[in-house]
Design a protein around this motif. Sequence first.
Motif, PDB file in Angstrom:
ATOM      1  N   ASP A  98       7.568  -8.410  15.982  1.00 49.67           N
ATOM      2  CA  ASP A  98       7.450  -9.499  15.011  1.00 49.67           C
ATOM      3  C   ASP A  98       6.223 -10.345  15.361  1.00 49.67           C
ATOM      4  O   ASP A  98       6.312 -11.304  16.119  1.00 49.67           O
ATOM      5  CB  ASP A  98       8.725 -10.336  15.025  1.00 49.67           C
ATOM      6  N   VAL A  99       5.077  -9.987  14.774  1.00 45.81           N
ATOM      7  CA  VAL A  99       3.813 -10.632  15.127  1.00 45.81           C
ATOM      8  C   VAL A  99       3.744 -12.070  14.622  1.00 45.81           C
ATOM      9  O   VAL A  99       3.299 -12.973  15.330  1.00 45.81           O
ATOM     10  CB  VAL A  99       2.624  -9.814  14.570  1.00 45.81           C
ATOM     11  N   ASN A 100       4.196 -12.299  13.390  1.00 49.80           N
ATOM     12  CA  ASN A 100       4.072 -13.630  12.796  1.00 49.80           C
ATOM     13  C   ASN A 100       5.349 -14.454  12.876  1.00 49.80           C
ATOM     14  O   ASN A 100       5.452 -15.527  12.271  1.00 49.80           O
ATOM     15  CB  ASN A 100       3.607 -13.524  11.341  1.00 49.80           C
ATOM     16  N   LYS A 101       6.331 -13.957  13.596  1.00 46.51           N
ATOM     17  CA  LYS A 101       7.568 -14.688  13.900  1.00 46.51           C
ATOM     18  C   LYS A 101       8.319 -15.141  12.646  1.00 46.51           C
ATOM     19  O   LYS A 101       8.828 -16.268  12.589  1.00 46.51           O
ATOM     20  CB  LYS A 101       7.268 -15.887  14.803  1.00 46.51           C
ATOM     21  N   ASP A 102       8.413 -14.257  11.675  1.00 44.69           N
ATOM     22  CA  ASP A 102       9.195 -14.571  10.483  1.00 44.69           C
ATOM     23  C   ASP A 102      10.562 -13.898  10.506  1.00 44.69           C
ATOM     24  O   ASP A 102      11.321 -13.980   9.534  1.00 44.69           O
ATOM     25  CB  ASP A 102       8.434 -14.186   9.219  1.00 44.69           C
ATOM     26  N   GLY A 103      10.870 -13.218  11.625  1.00 45.17           N
ATOM     27  CA  GLY A 103      12.161 -12.561  11.764  1.00 45.17           C
ATOM     28  C   GLY A 103      12.194 -11.124  11.293  1.00 45.17           C
ATOM     29  O   GLY A 103      13.231 -10.465  11.405  1.00 45.17           O
ATOM     30  N   TYR A 104      11.065 -10.615  10.779  1.00 45.99           N
ATOM     31  CA  TYR A 104      10.993  -9.234  10.301  1.00 45.99           C
ATOM     32  C   TYR A 104      10.029  -8.428  11.177  1.00 45.99           C
ATOM     33  O   TYR A 104       8.952  -8.923  11.530  1.00 45.99           O
ATOM     34  CB  TYR A 104      10.506  -9.183   8.853  1.00 45.99           C
ATOM     35  N   PRO A 105      10.384  -7.188  11.522  1.00 42.73           N
ATOM     36  CA  PRO A 105       9.511  -6.380  12.384  1.00 42.73           C
ATOM     37  C   PRO A 105       8.281  -5.864  11.642  1.00 42.73           C
ATOM     38  O   PRO A 105       8.376  -5.343  10.529  1.00 42.73           O
ATOM     39  CB  PRO A 105      10.418  -5.222  12.820  1.00 42.73           C
ATOM     40  N   ASP A 106       7.115  -6.021  12.270  1.00 42.71           N
ATOM     41  CA  ASP A 106       5.843  -5.527  11.762  1.00 42.71           C
ATOM     42  C   ASP A 106       5.459  -4.272  12.549  1.00 42.71           C
ATOM     43  O   ASP A 106       6.021  -3.995  13.613  1.00 42.71           O
ATOM     44  CB  ASP A 106       4.773  -6.607  11.904  1.00 42.71           C
ATOM     45  N   VAL A 107       4.485  -3.519  12.040  1.00 43.87           N
ATOM     46  CA  VAL A 107       4.138  -2.233  12.652  1.00 43.87           C
ATOM     47  C   VAL A 107       2.628  -2.155  12.885  1.00 43.87           C
ATOM     48  O   VAL A 107       1.837  -2.279  11.940  1.00 43.87           O
ATOM     49  CB  VAL A 107       4.579  -1.049  11.773  1.00 43.87           C
ATOM     50  N   ALA A 108       2.233  -1.963  14.137  1.00 41.34           N
ATOM     51  CA  ALA A 108       0.837  -1.703  14.499  1.00 41.34           C
ATOM     52  C   ALA A 108       0.666  -0.205  14.742  1.00 41.34           C
ATOM     53  O   ALA A 108       1.564   0.443  15.291  1.00 41.34           O
ATOM     54  CB  ALA A 108       0.442  -2.484  15.742  1.00 41.34           C
TER      55      ALA A 108
END
Length: 558
Positions: A98-108
Motif C-alpha cells: 500500500d504505497v499511498n496508504k489508502d488501505g488498498y494494495p498497489d502493485v509495482a
Amino acid sequence: MKQLLAFTLFLLLFRVSFSQVPFNTSPIWVSTAASYYSTGCGWADINKDGWQDLVISNGNDMSRKNLVVYLNNNGTLPLTPSWSSSDIDYHGHLSIGDVNKDGYPDVAVSVYIGASGFNSKGRVKLYINNNGTLSSLPVWYSGDSLYTFSCAFGDADNDGDLDLAVAAGESYNNIPEYLRIYYNNGGTLSSFPQWKSITKLYGMDVAWNDFNGDGLLDLVFACEIGPARMFLNYGDSIGTSPYWSSGDASIYSNSLFTGDVNNDGKPDLAVADNNQLGGTGKFKIYLNTGTTLNAIPYWSSAFSGYGSGINLCDIDNDNDLDLITGGWWRPCYIYLNNNGNYNINPDWTSSTSSVVEAITFTDFDKDGIDTLHFSFTGNGIKKLFFLPRKPVEKILFIKIGSDTLSVNQYCYDLENGWIVLSQAPLIGTNVQVKYISSKKPDFAVSNWDVGNYVFKNNLVVGIDKTELVNLKNFVLYQNFPNPFNMFTKINYSLNKGNFVQIKFFNSLGQEISEPVNEYKESGNYSYRFDGNHLSTGAYFYSISVGGITETKTMLLLK
C-alpha cells in the motif's frame, strides 16, 4: 481393544498431521493462459472482499504481455484473468504493498528489457489500486531506464511508508547496473533513485529483513553473476557498500527468500542458484550469526540445475519454516524443516514439470484461518516488529495503548510479516496487533511455459496442531520482588528446547546487558538481576524465544 484402536487411530492422525507433506502432487488449479510467459506472482485482496486474489506479471524476456489479476470468488479462482492491464511489457517480478496508504494494495513491476528487446533497457512501474481496481495503466514510472528483473517494497528510512528497492543488471550480455531504491515521499515514489550501490552489479532478486537485530530493515540481493550481497541500514542511510557477501564458490543465483529457519530469533537467507551461466545450481541456506550472515551456506540441496522459485513457509503447522523450491523444466519441491535441519533430497515432489518462476503462499480458500493477537511493550525507540506467524492474511488492527492506528500510521509486508510504525510507541506503552494468518497455507506458482498453478494444503486438522503446538513456547514471569532494592529474581519456563535471549534496558530503551544468549532445553529457569550499579528508576527486561519477544517492566528503588 477399543482403547488400543483409538490410540492407533490417534497415532495415524498424528503422523498425517505432523510427518507428511500436506499437498497432493498435482495442483488443484491451473490457469488456461499458457502462452503468457508468467513471471511475477503475488497474493493480495485487491478488491477488499476478504478473499486473496492472484496477481501475475507476464512477458519475461520472451514477449510483451500484460499484468493480470485472477479475482478470488469465495475460494475459487477463474481459469482466465478477471482483469488485465492496458499496457504490455517484458515484465519481470512484482511486489505488492500500500504505497499511498489508502488501505488498498498497489502493485509495482520490474520491466526486464525495453520494447525493442535486449537492445533497450526496461524500467520499474507502479499500478495504483483505485477502490478495488488496479489502474489500467501505470501511474508511475521510474525516470531512469535500467535492466531489472525484480523489485521489493520495504521501509528504507524507517518512516512508516513503503520505499521500492530494485535489483538491476543484465547478465546475458554482461551489462551490470547500480542497485537502487526509489523513496516514498508522501505516497509518491521518487522519479529517480535516492540510493544506489557504489558499484554496478548483476542483481537478480531482492528482499528486506533486519539481519543485525537493530530494528531497521536491511537489504539483501541475489546476483546472477557474483556473490549475494547485504547492505546494512544505519538509520540515517543505507550503506552503499556491501556489509556482507556470500563466500561460497557458486555465485550464480536466481532467487532468494528470508526467514528464521532454526527458530533462534534471527533471519536467515535461502537462495536458489541457477547453473545456466555457471556454478552448481543448488538450493542453499546461510545462517545468521546474530549480527550478520555466515559466508558459507550451512545446508545445500542434492538438487543441481536451473534453480528458480524459492520460499520459506510453515506448511505443516509445526512452528518451523519449511523450504519450497522450483526449477526451470522441473517439478516443485518441498524440504521439511526438522529442528532447523533439512534433508538434502526433497520430502515431496510435484507431478508437474514447468519453468517455475515464483512461489508464493496464502490460504486462498480460507479453510485454515486463525485470528491471532500479538503484543509488546514500547521502549520509545522500536518501530519495526515482526508478527510470529506468516504469511499474514490481514491486519485487523494495531493499538498503542487505547488508540487504534489508522492505515496511514504504519506500513507493512504481509508475506514477510513485518510492520513499521511511523512513530515509536512511548516507553512502557502496550502495543497490540490483531491479525489473521492460517495454519493451512496454500501456494501459487507462476510458470513461464504452461498455465500457473495453485497447490492446496490438505493438512489434517482432526487433531488441531494449534492445540498441540503453542505458538508461544515460553512463559515470562514478573520479577520478584518488585519494586526491588538491589536484587530481584526473574523466572521463565520453556515448553520445548529453543534459543533464548534475555536483555535488560534502561528507561531510554538502551540495552544495558544481555545475560542469556544461548540454547536451552525445556524446563524452568531463574535469573538473579543485580541492580547495585544502577540508579533508581524504571527498567525493562525482555525474553526472545523462537522469534517471539515479550517485555516486562521492573522498578528499582534505592
